[in-house]
Design an enzyme around this catalytic site. Sequence first.
Site, PDB file in Angstrom:
ATOM      1  N   ARG A 113     -11.823 -11.235  12.090  1.00 48.66           N
ATOM      2  CA  ARG A 113     -11.439  -9.877  12.490  1.00 48.66           C
ATOM      3  C   ARG A 113     -10.876  -9.848  13.912  1.00 48.66           C
ATOM      4  O   ARG A 113      -9.946  -9.092  14.214  1.00 48.66           O
ATOM      5  CB  ARG A 113     -12.647  -8.940  12.389  1.00 48.66           C
ATOM      6  CG  ARG A 113     -12.985  -8.531  10.966  1.00 48.66           C
ATOM      7  CD  ARG A 113     -14.195  -7.625  10.930  1.00 48.66           C
ATOM      8  NE  ARG A 113     -13.934  -6.339  11.551  1.00 48.66           N
ATOM      9  CZ  ARG A 113     -13.327  -5.314  10.953  1.00 48.66           C
ATOM     10  NH1 ARG A 113     -12.870  -5.448   9.723  1.00 48.66           N
ATOM     11  NH2 ARG A 113     -13.164  -4.165  11.569  1.00 48.66           N
TER      12      ARG A 113
ATOM     13  N   ILE B  77       0.838  -1.196   0.000  1.00 50.79           N
ATOM     14  CA  ILE B  77       0.000   0.000   0.000  1.00 50.79           C
ATOM     15  C   ILE B  77       0.875   1.249   0.000  1.00 50.79           C
ATOM     16  O   ILE B  77       0.597   2.219  -0.712  1.00 50.79           O
ATOM     17  CB  ILE B  77      -0.973   0.004   1.195  1.00 50.79           C
ATOM     18  CG1 ILE B  77      -1.914  -1.198   1.124  1.00 50.79           C
ATOM     19  CG2 ILE B  77      -1.796   1.295   1.210  1.00 50.79           C
ATOM     20  CD1 ILE B  77      -2.889  -1.302   2.286  1.00 50.79           C
TER      21      ILE B  77
ATOM     22  N   ASP C   2     -14.252   2.707   1.143  1.00 49.48           N
ATOM     23  CA  ASP C   2     -15.633   2.236   1.006  1.00 49.48           C
ATOM     24  C   ASP C   2     -16.492   3.298   0.321  1.00 49.48           C
ATOM     25  O   ASP C   2     -17.349   2.988  -0.514  1.00 49.48           O
ATOM     26  CB  ASP C   2     -16.212   1.904   2.380  1.00 49.48           C
ATOM     27  CG  ASP C   2     -15.335   0.954   3.158  1.00 49.48           C
ATOM     28  OD1 ASP C   2     -15.112  -0.168   2.676  1.00 49.48           O
ATOM     29  OD2 ASP C   2     -14.852   1.335   4.244  1.00 49.48           O
TER      30      ASP C   2
ATOM     31  N   HIS D 278     -15.503   0.046   9.381  1.00 51.86           N
ATOM     32  CA  HIS D 278     -14.905  -0.418   8.128  1.00 51.86           C
ATOM     33  C   HIS D 278     -14.852  -1.949   8.190  1.00 51.86           C
ATOM     34  O   HIS D 278     -13.828  -2.563   8.454  1.00 51.86           O
ATOM     35  CB  HIS D 278     -13.496   0.164   7.970  1.00 51.86           C
ATOM     36  CG  HIS D 278     -12.748  -0.375   6.786  1.00 51.86           C
ATOM     37  ND1 HIS D 278     -13.211  -0.245   5.493  1.00 51.86           N
ATOM     38  CD2 HIS D 278     -11.573  -1.050   6.698  1.00 51.86           C
ATOM     39  CE1 HIS D 278     -12.356  -0.819   4.668  1.00 51.86           C
ATOM     40  NE2 HIS D 278     -11.352  -1.330   5.371  1.00 51.86           N
TER      41      HIS D 278
ATOM     42  N   GLY E 246       0.857  -3.087  10.024  1.00 54.62           N
ATOM     43  CA  GLY E 246       0.067  -4.024  10.814  1.00 54.62           C
ATOM     44  C   GLY E 246       0.159  -5.400  10.201  1.00 54.62           C
ATOM     45  O   GLY E 246       0.657  -5.572   9.075  1.00 54.62           O
TER      46      GLY E 246
END
Length: 364
Positions: free
Chosen positions: A108, A26, A169, A211, A99
Amino acid sequence: MIGHEEHNSAPTATKRVLITGGAGQIAYALLPHLISGRVFGCQTRLIVHLLDIPGTENALRGVQMEIEDAASPVVVGLVTTTDLRTAFTGVDYAILLGGFPRLPGMERKELLAKNVEIITTHAAALDDHASRDVKVVVVANPANTLALVAKKRASSLPAENFSCLTRLDHDRLRGMVAKKLTSLRISSSIPECSAAITATQVRNVAIWGNHSSTQVPSAGQAQVELGGKWVSIHEVLQEKDAAWLHGQLVTSVQQRGAEILAARKLSSALSAASAISKHVRDWVHGTPEGEFVSMGVFVSKDCTYDIPEDIFFSFPVKCKGGQWKVVEGLSLSEETRRRVLSTVTELVEERDLALSLVGGASHL
């Protein structure tokens, strides 16, 4: 497009921008947005800080060389490091990508357990070494709850200076609306509607809540630009497709991240980087007139829409002068309100689990 004259305009400020997970996919996709001047403007000079874990030194060095080779019009310094103090000292913006990655099939809660420790360490470094006005964007997942942990640990910093990314989103929702309207080949009785509609011609959609798959995408307030004018989506969406707006569209946005993960075996990178750049740009320079965007922000007392305090919740917001403000007074359908209750429940559960992992709120 930024012109040659603007590139050569006199600098007005120098800002330090930190990206954690700086050797990751990213960050690699985000850097072209930053070093081009599209995010902060070409009058702002940047000192880019890249932090990653020990063992990534060679990868960081490679990224540094690429930044140098890109001949950026705005970059005046680079810091690549695996040392927290070096990375966080004096930074004005912190984009927390670092992370443990979400892997296929990972729950999750499992991801939360791995990433709470990482975000707590980074937040401590923010508290100790960053600018007192640092603005923080948490991207590592679960982003809302990690933003809460970071805000609590970096307690000397203002709560309003923390945010989490739900712009991805938001942009997914805009894109899906544009694709649907294009596919319908809107009535030829409106000539300007015969051409394809792009996502930039859709505004004022909103992401409410977490999210996650419980997020509440809403396009009921959306507007579409046709013939140079902004009109309600209900004026251009065919009546038979109104159910799509509140049904399939919601589900499609909720599941998009998992769908990409299943296809690529990696989380979103290109689109995430684009969303981060827009999130920061709008926070710094303000949202366009007549437009609101989605940001995950801290909920304090007396919050509009009756959202409980002490969570990070995605709202439609407008930004001006480096500050965000929740857009009040939007009408929510009964179905949307029901979905909001579900995402609130998940956020409260995640918060309680996260705080238990660090020994409770009193330890933050």
